[in-house]
Design an enzyme around this catalytic site. Sequence first.
Site, short mmCIF file in Angstrom:
data_model
loop_
_atom_site.label_atom_id
_atom_site.label_comp_id
_atom_site.label_asym_id
_atom_site.label_seq_id
_atom_site.Cartn_x
_atom_site.Cartn_y
_atom_site.Cartn_z
N ILE A 11 0.83 -1.22 0.00
CA ILE A 11 0.00 0.00 0.00
C ILE A 11 0.86 1.27 0.00
O ILE A 11 0.35 2.36 0.18
CB ILE A 11 -0.99 0.04 1.18
CG1 ILE A 11 -0.26 0.04 2.52
CG2 ILE A 11 -1.99 -1.12 1.08
CD1 ILE A 11 -1.16 0.35 3.71
N SER A 12 2.16 1.12 -0.22
CA SER A 12 3.06 2.27 -0.17
C SER A 12 3.01 3.09 -1.46
O SER A 12 3.26 2.55 -2.55
CB SER A 12 4.50 1.80 0.04
OG SER A 12 5.42 2.84 -0.25
#
Length: 198
Positions: A11-12
Amino acid sequence: MAHIDYYLGTISPWCYLAGDRLERIAARHGATITYKPLDLLQLFDRTGGVRPADRHESRMAYRAQELPRWADHLGMPLTLRPAHWPVNMAPSSYAIIAAQARGGDVGGLVQAFLRAVWAEERDISDDATIRAILTEQGFDAGLADSGLFIGAETYGRNLEEAVAAGAFGAPFYIMRETDQRFWGQDRLDFLDRALAAA
């Protein structure tokens, strides 16, 4: 042959903005890559970082300017506040771990999960979404169900290895032979140079 351990969070936004540059750099130098998805929030907790939700407003305001700047610079679409963020990283990470064990374009799969969050507003914690992305990237959708125990074990081990290796954020790249460490998509040029010199 040089080898790169790539610690990432699915999710970065910064992993998303790395795009396929790592893969292109590695191909140019004949280097191999091991993808090591992990719980990025726990990595912050373990290494003195601060989770985004707990960061000072000035840091978050800067992040809100910097992410679109980088996206524009790289010519990549970006939704600054995705509909499905943050979400549980474990299911998508397990799928990546299973795909890596099976073989195939793991880099493309990693990028597809990241793109799903930051450009397509898809929920990568949802089983149907994970299965669809696996299929779209040429993998068996059944990888979402198989090897869950091994996936969970590897996911936890990746966190421990990251802490032991000196990683504290993502993307984090480590040249295994020389222990050269590179934090952030904006350090890929330095990784490129280090591989050229190796």
